[in-house]
Motif scaffolding. Structure first.
Motif, PDB file in Angstrom:
ATOM      1  N   VAL A 141     -39.688  47.307 -40.811  1.00 50.45           N
ATOM      2  CA  VAL A 141     -40.392  47.456 -39.551  1.00 50.45           C
ATOM      3  C   VAL A 141     -40.779  48.920 -39.396  1.00 50.45           C
ATOM      4  O   VAL A 141     -39.938  49.819 -39.546  1.00 50.45           O
ATOM      5  CB  VAL A 141     -39.529  47.012 -38.367  1.00 50.45           C
ATOM      6  N   HIS A 142     -42.050  49.171 -39.074  1.00 46.86           N
ATOM      7  CA  HIS A 142     -42.561  50.525 -38.965  1.00 46.86           C
ATOM      8  C   HIS A 142     -43.239  50.692 -37.612  1.00 46.86           C
ATOM      9  O   HIS A 142     -44.141  49.928 -37.264  1.00 46.86           O
ATOM     10  CB  HIS A 142     -43.542  50.809 -40.097  1.00 46.86           C
ATOM     11  N   LEU A 143     -42.804  51.691 -36.839  1.00 46.34           N
ATOM     12  CA  LEU A 143     -43.353  51.983 -35.525  1.00 46.34           C
ATOM     13  C   LEU A 143     -43.880  53.409 -35.516  1.00 46.34           C
ATOM     14  O   LEU A 143     -43.176  54.331 -35.924  1.00 46.34           O
ATOM     15  CB  LEU A 143     -42.289  51.835 -34.433  1.00 46.34           C
ATOM     16  N   VAL A 144     -45.106  53.598 -35.029  1.00 43.63           N
ATOM     17  CA  VAL A 144     -45.719  54.912 -34.973  1.00 43.63           C
ATOM     18  C   VAL A 144     -46.275  55.146 -33.583  1.00 43.63           C
ATOM     19  O   VAL A 144     -47.202  54.451 -33.151  1.00 43.63           O
ATOM     20  CB  VAL A 144     -46.835  55.071 -36.019  1.00 43.63           C
ATOM     21  N   SER A 204     -49.333  55.024 -27.248  1.00 43.17           N
ATOM     22  CA  SER A 204     -49.541  53.848 -28.077  1.00 43.17           C
ATOM     23  C   SER A 204     -48.445  53.757 -29.124  1.00 43.17           C
ATOM     24  O   SER A 204     -47.951  54.774 -29.611  1.00 43.17           O
ATOM     25  CB  SER A 204     -50.906  53.902 -28.780  1.00 43.17           C
ATOM     26  N   CYS A 205     -48.082  52.545 -29.466  1.00 38.71           N
ATOM     27  CA  CYS A 205     -47.091  52.291 -30.503  1.00 38.71           C
ATOM     28  C   CYS A 205     -47.649  51.236 -31.439  1.00 38.71           C
ATOM     29  O   CYS A 205     -47.720  50.056 -31.075  1.00 38.71           O
ATOM     30  CB  CYS A 205     -45.769  51.828 -29.888  1.00 38.71           C
ATOM     31  N   ALA A 206     -48.053  51.656 -32.618  1.00 43.43           N
ATOM     32  CA  ALA A 206     -48.559  50.740 -33.629  1.00 43.43           C
ATOM     33  C   ALA A 206     -47.390  50.161 -34.413  1.00 43.43           C
ATOM     34  O   ALA A 206     -46.530  50.899 -34.888  1.00 43.43           O
ATOM     35  CB  ALA A 206     -49.525  51.462 -34.554  1.00 43.43           C
ATOM     36  N   VAL A 207     -47.378  48.848 -34.550  1.00 42.76           N
ATOM     37  CA  VAL A 207     -46.260  48.140 -35.163  1.00 42.76           C
ATOM     38  C   VAL A 207     -46.716  47.405 -36.407  1.00 42.76           C
ATOM     39  O   VAL A 207     -47.766  46.759 -36.405  1.00 42.76           O
ATOM     40  CB  VAL A 207     -45.635  47.136 -34.180  1.00 42.76           C
ATOM     41  N   SER A 208     -45.927  47.489 -37.449  1.00 44.99           N
ATOM     42  CA  SER A 208     -46.190  46.742 -38.671  1.00 44.99           C
ATOM     43  C   SER A 208     -44.920  46.025 -39.110  1.00 44.99           C
ATOM     44  O   SER A 208     -43.813  46.474 -38.822  1.00 44.99           O
ATOM     45  CB  SER A 208     -46.690  47.657 -39.784  1.00 44.99           C
ATOM     46  N   ARG A 209     -45.100  44.900 -39.789  1.00 46.37           N
ATOM     47  CA  ARG A 209     -43.988  44.105 -40.304  1.00 46.37           C
ATOM     48  C   ARG A 209     -43.021  43.708 -39.205  1.00 46.37           C
ATOM     49  O   ARG A 209     -41.808  43.761 -39.372  1.00 46.37           O
ATOM     50  CB  ARG A 209     -43.258  44.842 -41.428  1.00 46.37           C
ATOM     51  N   TYR A 210     -43.563  43.294 -38.079  1.00 45.64           N
ATOM     52  CA  TYR A 210     -42.759  42.872 -36.950  1.00 45.64           C
ATOM     53  C   TYR A 210     -43.544  41.839 -36.159  1.00 45.64           C
ATOM     54  O   TYR A 210     -44.733  42.018 -35.896  1.00 45.64           O
ATOM     55  CB  TYR A 210     -42.398  44.057 -36.067  1.00 45.64           C
ATOM     56  N   THR A 211     -42.853  40.785 -35.751  1.00 45.40           N
ATOM     57  CA  THR A 211     -43.518  39.743 -34.973  1.00 45.40           C
ATOM     58  C   THR A 211     -43.360  39.990 -33.483  1.00 45.40           C
ATOM     59  O   THR A 211     -42.313  40.438 -33.015  1.00 45.40           O
ATOM     60  CB  THR A 211     -42.964  38.354 -35.329  1.00 45.40           C
ATOM     61  N   TYR A 212     -44.413  39.707 -32.729  1.00 51.08           N
ATOM     62  CA  TYR A 212     -44.365  39.847 -31.282  1.00 51.08           C
ATOM     63  C   TYR A 212     -43.839  38.592 -30.600  1.00 51.08           C
ATOM     64  O   TYR A 212     -43.644  38.596 -29.381  1.00 51.08           O
ATOM     65  CB  TYR A 212     -45.759  40.174 -30.740  1.00 51.08           C
ATOM     66  N   SER A 213     -43.639  37.551 -31.365  1.00 47.07           N
ATOM     67  CA  SER A 213     -43.186  36.285 -30.806  1.00 47.07           C
ATOM     68  C   SER A 213     -41.693  36.336 -30.495  1.00 47.07           C
ATOM     69  O   SER A 213     -40.869  36.545 -31.391  1.00 47.07           O
ATOM     70  CB  SER A 213     -43.490  35.141 -31.767  1.00 47.07           C
TER      71      SER A 213
END
Length: 125
Positions: free
Chosen positions: A2-5, A21-30
């Motif tokens: 999980v990567h947060l920027v 802003s927080c860009a999220v990768s490899r993470y589900t919002y569900s």
């Protein structure tokens, strides 16, 4: 991983506005919780706001209610913190965080397992 920027921090006069802003990768919002925290020098890290991605429900600490708004854009995999009517006491490093599961009220930092690098917010009088 999980990567947060985080991005969007800066210096403003009291009464001004910023949007983080927080860009999220490899993470589900569900059915997960995203949160914003802040930490000033010499002080403990405190929760500011959270959003439960399953329903869009939001929770805020009393000190920012009516001034800050947390939101999400699932299409862009991004969480935002709109900060209006900023005060000098809002000066801090702001962090985006994520946890798996619900987020009734603003959970403590220990409940969040994923963190961004932080973005500095400075509010002058």
């Amino acid at each position: 991983q999980v990567h947060l920027v985080e991005s969007g921090g800066g210096s403003v006069q009291a009464g001004g506005s910023l949007r983080l802003s927080c860009a999220v990768s490899r993470y589900t919002y569900s059915s997960n919780c995203m949160g914003w925290f802040r930490q000033a020098p010499g002080k403990e890290r405190e929760g500011v706001a959270v959003i439960y991605t399953g329903t869009g429900s939001t929770y805020y600490v009393d000190s920012v209610k009516g001034r800050f708004t947390i939101s999400q854009d699932n299409a862009k995999n991004t969480v935002y913190l709109q900060m209006n009517s900023l005060k000098p006491e809002d000066t801090a490093m702001y962090y985006c965080a994520a946890r798996r599961g619900s987020c009734l009220l603003v959970r403590p930092a220990a409940d969040f397992g994923y963190w961004g690098q932080g973005t500095q917010v400075t509010v002058s009088s």
